[in-house]
Design a protein around this motif. Sequence first.
Motif, PDB file in Angstrom:
ATOM      1  N   LYS A 171       0.830  -1.213   0.000  1.00  0.00           N
ATOM      2  CA  LYS A 171       0.000   0.000   0.000  1.00  0.00           C
ATOM      3  C   LYS A 171       0.863   1.260   0.000  1.00  0.00           C
ATOM      4  N   LYS A 172       1.980   1.201   0.737  1.00  0.00           N
ATOM      5  CA  LYS A 172       2.890   2.347   0.774  1.00  0.00           C
ATOM      6  C   LYS A 172       3.508   2.607  -0.598  1.00  0.00           C
ATOM      7  N   LEU A 173       3.570   1.546  -1.434  1.00  0.00           N
ATOM      8  CA  LEU A 173       4.089   1.683  -2.801  1.00  0.00           C
ATOM      9  C   LEU A 173       2.968   1.941  -3.799  1.00  0.00           C
ATOM     10  N   ARG A 174       1.775   2.236  -3.247  1.00  0.00           N
ATOM     11  CA  ARG A 174       0.587   2.509  -4.069  1.00  0.00           C
ATOM     12  C   ARG A 174       0.154   1.292  -4.879  1.00  0.00           C
ATOM     13  N   VAL A 175       0.363   0.133  -4.300  1.00  0.00           N
ATOM     14  CA  VAL A 175      -0.132  -1.120  -4.881  1.00  0.00           C
ATOM     15  C   VAL A 175      -1.067  -1.715  -3.836  1.00  0.00           C
ATOM     16  N   ASP A 176      -2.357  -1.378  -3.924  1.00  0.00           N
ATOM     17  CA  ASP A 176      -3.332  -1.774  -2.919  1.00  0.00           C
ATOM     18  C   ASP A 176      -3.935  -3.134  -3.278  1.00  0.00           C
ATOM     19  N   PRO A 177      -3.738  -4.154  -2.415  1.00  0.00           N
ATOM     20  CA  PRO A 177      -4.276  -5.491  -2.711  1.00  0.00           C
ATOM     21  C   PRO A 177      -5.796  -5.533  -2.748  1.00  0.00           C
ATOM     22  N   GLY A 178      -6.435  -4.501  -2.204  1.00  0.00           N
ATOM     23  CA  GLY A 178      -7.892  -4.460  -2.205  1.00  0.00           C
ATOM     24  C   GLY A 178      -8.480  -3.806  -3.440  1.00  0.00           C
ATOM     25  N   GLU A 179      -7.630  -3.273  -4.299  1.00  0.00           N
ATOM     26  CA  GLU A 179      -8.094  -2.598  -5.512  1.00  0.00           C
ATOM     27  C   GLU A 179      -7.438  -3.195  -6.751  1.00  0.00           C
ATOM     28  N   LYS A 180      -8.119  -3.068  -7.880  1.00  0.00           N
ATOM     29  CA  LYS A 180      -7.560  -3.577  -9.133  1.00  0.00           C
ATOM     30  C   LYS A 180      -6.465  -2.626  -9.608  1.00  0.00           C
ATOM     31  N   HIS A 181      -5.293  -3.185  -9.870  1.00  0.00           N
ATOM     32  CA  HIS A 181      -4.147  -2.386 -10.288  1.00  0.00           C
ATOM     33  C   HIS A 181      -4.030  -2.405 -11.800  1.00  0.00           C
ATOM     34  N   GLU A 182      -3.675  -1.272 -12.405  1.00  0.00           N
ATOM     35  CA  GLU A 182      -3.626  -1.187 -13.863  1.00  0.00           C
ATOM     36  C   GLU A 182      -2.563  -2.092 -14.470  1.00  0.00           C
ATOM     37  N   GLU A 183      -1.505  -2.381 -13.725  1.00  0.00           N
ATOM     38  CA  GLU A 183      -0.411  -3.222 -14.240  1.00  0.00           C
ATOM     39  C   GLU A 183      -0.581  -4.680 -13.837  1.00  0.00           C
ATOM     40  N   PHE A 184      -0.966  -4.927 -12.583  1.00  0.00           N
ATOM     41  CA  PHE A 184      -0.999  -6.291 -12.057  1.00  0.00           C
ATOM     42  C   PHE A 184      -2.397  -6.902 -12.011  1.00  0.00           C
ATOM     43  N   GLY A 185      -3.422  -6.099 -12.177  1.00  0.00           N
ATOM     44  CA  GLY A 185      -4.784  -6.615 -12.056  1.00  0.00           C
ATOM     45  C   GLY A 185      -5.123  -6.885 -10.602  1.00  0.00           C
ATOM     46  N   ASP A 186      -5.560  -8.108 -10.318  1.00  0.00           N
ATOM     47  CA  ASP A 186      -5.892  -8.510  -8.945  1.00  0.00           C
ATOM     48  C   ASP A 186      -4.592  -8.817  -8.204  1.00  0.00           C
ATOM     49  N   VAL A 187      -4.106  -7.850  -7.440  1.00  0.00           N
ATOM     50  CA  VAL A 187      -2.802  -7.963  -6.770  1.00  0.00           C
ATOM     51  C   VAL A 187      -2.770  -9.144  -5.807  1.00  0.00           C
ATOM     52  N   LYS A 188      -3.829  -9.288  -5.027  1.00  0.00           N
ATOM     53  CA  LYS A 188      -3.856 -10.363  -4.030  1.00  0.00           C
ATOM     54  C   LYS A 188      -3.795 -11.729  -4.703  1.00  0.00           C
ATOM     55  N   LYS A 189      -4.461 -11.871  -5.846  1.00  0.00           N
ATOM     56  CA  LYS A 189      -4.437 -13.147  -6.566  1.00  0.00           C
ATOM     57  C   LYS A 189      -3.048 -13.419  -7.140  1.00  0.00           C
ATOM     58  N   VAL A 190      -2.410 -12.375  -7.665  1.00  0.00           N
ATOM     59  CA  VAL A 190      -1.053 -12.535  -8.202  1.00  0.00           C
ATOM     60  C   VAL A 190      -0.111 -13.030  -7.116  1.00  0.00           C
ATOM     61  N   VAL A 191      -0.208 -12.432  -5.935  1.00  0.00           N
ATOM     62  CA  VAL A 191       0.718 -12.750  -4.839  1.00  0.00           C
ATOM     63  C   VAL A 191       0.419 -14.097  -4.205  1.00  0.00           C
ATOM     64  N   THR A 192      -0.863 -14.361  -3.892  1.00  0.00           N
ATOM     65  CA  THR A 192      -1.206 -15.581  -3.140  1.00  0.00           C
ATOM     66  C   THR A 192      -1.484 -16.787  -4.027  1.00  0.00           C
ATOM     67  N   ASP A 193      -1.665 -16.566  -5.321  1.00  0.00           N
ATOM     68  CA  ASP A 193      -1.962 -17.687  -6.221  1.00  0.00           C
ATOM     69  C   ASP A 193      -0.830 -17.883  -7.244  1.00  0.00           C
ATOM     70  N   GLU A 194      -0.604 -16.861  -8.067  1.00  0.00           N
ATOM     71  CA  GLU A 194       0.380 -17.005  -9.141  1.00  0.00           C
ATOM     72  C   GLU A 194       1.798 -17.225  -8.617  1.00  0.00           C
ATOM     73  N   PHE A 195       2.250 -16.362  -7.715  1.00  0.00           N
ATOM     74  CA  PHE A 195       3.611 -16.498  -7.172  1.00  0.00           C
ATOM     75  C   PHE A 195       3.769 -17.788  -6.370  1.00  0.00           C
ATOM     76  N   VAL A 196       2.678 -18.250  -5.753  1.00  0.00           N
ATOM     77  CA  VAL A 196       2.725 -19.496  -4.979  1.00  0.00           C
ATOM     78  C   VAL A 196       2.812 -20.696  -5.923  1.00  0.00           C
ATOM     79  N   ARG A 197       1.994 -20.698  -6.981  1.00  0.00           N
ATOM     80  CA  ARG A 197       2.047 -21.793  -7.961  1.00  0.00           C
ATOM     81  C   ARG A 197       3.408 -21.875  -8.628  1.00  0.00           C
TER      82      ARG A 197
END
Length: 268
Positions: A171-197
Amino acid sequence: MTQRKRLSNTQSSSQSRRQSGTLLAQEEDDDTMFTQPSTSQVQRGLEKLSPAQVDQKTAEVVQYLLVKDQKKTPVRRADLVKHVVKDYRAIYPEIMKRAARTLDQVFGLKLVEIDTKNHMYILINKLETPEGASPIKSPTNPKMGLLFVILSVIFMKGGVVRENLIWNTLKKLRVDPGEKHEEFGDVKKVVTDEFVRQRYLEYVRIPHTEPIEHEFRWGQRAEMEVSKAKILDFMGQLHDQDPQSWSQQYREAHSTPNSTQASTSSQR
């Protein structure tokens, strides 16, 4: 009618779980049925094939691994044998040895058996960022920059962090996991799903927490690919501080090279 619909949904869900379990068991059986050929069996197999046939099959394995690597998806030996090696399984060790050599010499990638129990492979490469540049702002691959920041936080906090710390840092880097990011899309899904897989992160539930909480650790791929010394240098630049001032992290980063923490395999 509502009760019948509820019952139907429950049955459908139960059937889906059974089918999923059956498929998983079948995939495990595919691998347990495969027996690693002996040296003499490989030699006899090679005698029945032309060099061109072996080269062609090796090229197919290399292509399959490269395609999977685009999404950083680990490759199961069972899938490799079933979908690519097929009738050439008698010379599987030789094909994998040649494929590993091609990947190393031509593409600069190392074939690693990341899970020796379930026989899963990945291709690894060193994560590099431009000298003095913040990886989160790297235009070449912002997603890897996001990962680099998360790995940095975990490393600096002793190897394990609660997920709230990661979300607050982003959030301090303006990447809010609760909001859709223009570059990453669903941030929480990228972190907890994609990076984990992809095995860059482990996302583990903390026992006996209510509401449920999770913690992050480095995954197997990160342990092999990511330089802790580079992370420490990055943190030093970020805080305008000598990396050696973090004595514990400095010792860990310079004690054992990441690449020696896992064994490479080109013949399994």
